[in-house]
Design a protein around this motif. Structure first.
Motif, short mmCIF file in Angstrom:
data_model
loop_
_atom_site.label_atom_id
_atom_site.label_comp_id
_atom_site.label_asym_id
_atom_site.label_seq_id
_atom_site.Cartn_x
_atom_site.Cartn_y
_atom_site.Cartn_z
N ARG A 103 -12.50 -34.66 -6.69
CA ARG A 103 -12.37 -35.99 -7.30
C ARG A 103 -13.14 -37.00 -6.46
O ARG A 103 -13.09 -36.97 -5.22
CB ARG A 103 -10.88 -36.37 -7.38
CG ARG A 103 -10.61 -37.78 -7.83
CD ARG A 103 -10.94 -37.99 -9.30
NE ARG A 103 -9.99 -37.35 -10.18
CZ ARG A 103 -10.03 -37.47 -11.50
NH1 ARG A 103 -11.01 -38.20 -12.08
NH2 ARG A 103 -9.13 -36.86 -12.25
N ASP A 104 -13.88 -37.89 -7.15
CA ASP A 104 -14.63 -38.95 -6.49
C ASP A 104 -14.39 -40.24 -7.25
O ASP A 104 -15.11 -40.56 -8.20
CB ASP A 104 -16.12 -38.60 -6.46
CG ASP A 104 -16.95 -39.64 -5.71
OD1 ASP A 104 -16.38 -40.38 -4.91
OD2 ASP A 104 -18.17 -39.71 -5.97
N GLY A 105 -13.36 -40.98 -6.84
CA GLY A 105 -12.99 -42.18 -7.59
C GLY A 105 -12.51 -41.79 -8.97
O GLY A 105 -11.58 -40.99 -9.13
N ASP A 106 -13.17 -42.33 -9.99
CA ASP A 106 -12.82 -41.99 -11.37
C ASP A 106 -13.61 -40.80 -11.89
O ASP A 106 -13.41 -40.37 -13.03
CB ASP A 106 -13.07 -43.20 -12.30
CG ASP A 106 -12.14 -44.36 -11.98
OD1 ASP A 106 -11.02 -44.09 -11.49
OD2 ASP A 106 -12.53 -45.52 -12.22
N GLU A 142 -23.19 -35.40 -8.19
CA GLU A 142 -22.23 -35.85 -9.20
C GLU A 142 -22.28 -34.92 -10.42
O GLU A 142 -23.31 -34.27 -10.68
CB GLU A 142 -22.55 -37.28 -9.63
CG GLU A 142 -22.37 -38.31 -8.53
CD GLU A 142 -22.65 -39.72 -9.03
OE1 GLU A 142 -23.17 -39.86 -10.17
OE2 GLU A 142 -22.37 -40.68 -8.29
N THR A 143 -21.19 -34.85 -11.12
CA THR A 143 -21.14 -34.07 -12.35
C THR A 143 -20.33 -34.82 -13.40
O THR A 143 -19.35 -35.49 -13.06
CB THR A 143 -20.52 -32.68 -12.12
OG1 THR A 143 -20.40 -31.99 -13.38
CG2 THR A 143 -19.13 -32.78 -11.49
N PRO A 144 -20.73 -34.75 -14.66
CA PRO A 144 -19.97 -35.45 -15.70
C PRO A 144 -18.68 -34.73 -16.10
O PRO A 144 -17.88 -35.28 -16.86
CB PRO A 144 -20.95 -35.47 -16.89
CG PRO A 144 -21.82 -34.28 -16.68
CD PRO A 144 -21.97 -34.14 -15.19
N HIS A 145 -18.48 -33.53 -15.58
CA HIS A 145 -17.34 -32.72 -16.02
C HIS A 145 -16.43 -32.37 -14.85
O HIS A 145 -16.90 -31.93 -13.80
CB HIS A 145 -17.80 -31.42 -16.67
CG HIS A 145 -18.72 -31.61 -17.83
ND1 HIS A 145 -18.32 -32.21 -19.01
CD2 HIS A 145 -20.03 -31.28 -17.99
CE1 HIS A 145 -19.33 -32.24 -19.84
NE2 HIS A 145 -20.38 -31.69 -19.26
#
Length: 399
Positions: free
Chosen positions: A332-335, A279-282
């Motif tokens: 993209r992974d959901g939101d 996962e990444t926040p950006h």
């Protein structure tokens, strides 16, 4: 329209352009106002392309007096717009000009507000000697000839055909600066040193030849630009022939120097099973927004990015490093977003780390960053942040 009418109309439109640039604060020096008002831009742009503004793939449409009428052509010439005169290093067949798609502009007359911003940043009197890199149409060369006198101006252009057209236009206007055809990244071959150096093309790092051919105490005004199409306009003071320092002034949209364009071959794209996913926040928007894009460009100076749909139709953003073959693929992974990385460097990790440092410093604008240029290193850091983080710019070959 008679020749006399053309001259009168053009003069009136130049006055309107001067008034516009003055009202917007783009030009404040009376000498540069006089130059914009006195130099006939239409002599340098007898025909050109502009973007159509239509949705979808960028489309460039031709503008000539024959196609749109003399008055409409002149009004476009004296608007604050970039007028494109060449694509992909090849000249246009003006006997039957057609709309162009899927091409890259390689020569233009840049929007006057940006040209004048750079000229005012030279911060000089009327007696200065100037070296310009990127003659282009010759319009900016003419503005400097008007201000300083043609004998004080040297201009270097890499494309022989572009240089020949600029020379002819300058001669029509009564200007005869020293014009050189060659690779500006290795300098102008001056026997003296110019008081000022200006580059109307983007470079990944400042060529050392430009420092060598600029007087100590002189100024260099140029555009730093990477393959992510970010960074911006800088002004450097040459301190002693061995170092130059300065800071960013604003964003900029000059074309890349041809010798520093990204390689055309992307190489082997990563497969769907290559790399590790996390996962990444950006998401990819950080690459495209002005301030975060500036920081991302510093973090991955050898990277390029593009979007491509996956087999399921979902769009993915690829970030590829041409120097070490590292890659990052954003999905993209959901939101939120995931990133799939591979290669010797955590490419997206570099972006994340730089963004974290930037946010910790209260997300300063690009104008808060300084640049230092030395023989073996070029760095960007926050102003007054000698002990803080810094980013290395790519080296520029000296030959």
């Amino acid at each position: 329209m008679t020749e006399l009418d053309l001259d009168k109309t053009a003069a009136g439109l130049r006055l309107e352009l001067v008034e516009l640039l003055t009202a917007e604060g783009q030009v404040t020096d009376p000498a540069w106002r006089a130059a914009v008002g006195g130099v006939p831009r239409h002599e340098f742009t007898p025909r050109f392309y502009v973007t159509s503004g239509a949705p979808g793939m960028t489309t460039y449409v031709p503008v000539t007096p024959e196609l749109v009428g003399t008055e409409a052509w002149l009004r476009k010439v004296y608007s604050d717009e970039t007028l494109i005169t060449q694509f992909d290093g090849r000249d246009t067949d003006w006997s039957d000009p057609q709309p162009i798609r899927g091409a890259s502009p390689t020569s233009s007359s840049t929007l006057p507000s940006l040209v004048v911003q750079m000229l005012e940043a030279l911060d000089t009197g009327d007696e200065a000697t100037v070296t310009e890199y990127g003659t282009g149409t010759g319009y900016s060369s003419a503005l400097m000839c008007h201000r300083f006198g043609a004998e004080k101006v040297t201009s270097v252009e890499t494309d022989p055909g572009v240089a020949a057209r600029a020379r002819a236009a300058l001669e029509r206007c009564g200007y005869a600066p020293r014009l050189i055809v060659g690779n500006g990244l290795v300098g102008a071959g001056r026997s003296d040193q110019a008081a000022r150096t200006i580059a109307t093309m983007g470079v990944r790092g400042v060529p050392w030849a430009w420092l060598r051919e600029t007087q100590p105490g002189g100024l260099i005004v140029a555009t730093l630009r990477g393959w992510l199409r970010s960074l911006g306009l800088v002004r450097l003071v040459v301190e002693d022939g061995r170092r130059a320092t300065g800071r960013f002034l604003a964003g900029s949209a000059f074309m890349m120097a041809r010798q520093q364009e990204a390689p055309t071959n992307l190489g082997m794209l990563p497969g769907d099973d290559d790399g590790k996913v996390r996962e990444t926040p950006h998401g990819p928007e950080v690459l495209r927004m002005p301030d975060s894009g500036f920081v991302a460009q510093l973090a991955v100076p050898n990277a390029r990015t593009f979007d491509m749909p996956a087999d399921d139709g979902a769009m993915r953003t690829y970030v590829l490093d041409t120097a070490n073959e590292s890659f990052a693929v954003l999905s993209r992974d959901g939101d939120g977003w995931t990133v799939r990385e591979g290669g010797p460097v955590s490419l997206w990790g570099e972006v994340e780390q730089s963004l974290a440092l930037w946010h910790a410093a209260d997300s300063p604008a690009a104008t808060e960053f300084e640049v230092s240029v030395e023989p073996d290193s070029q760095r960007v850091r926050l102003a007054n942040g000698e002990d803080g983080p810094s980013w290395r710019l790519p080296a520029v070959p000296s030959s």
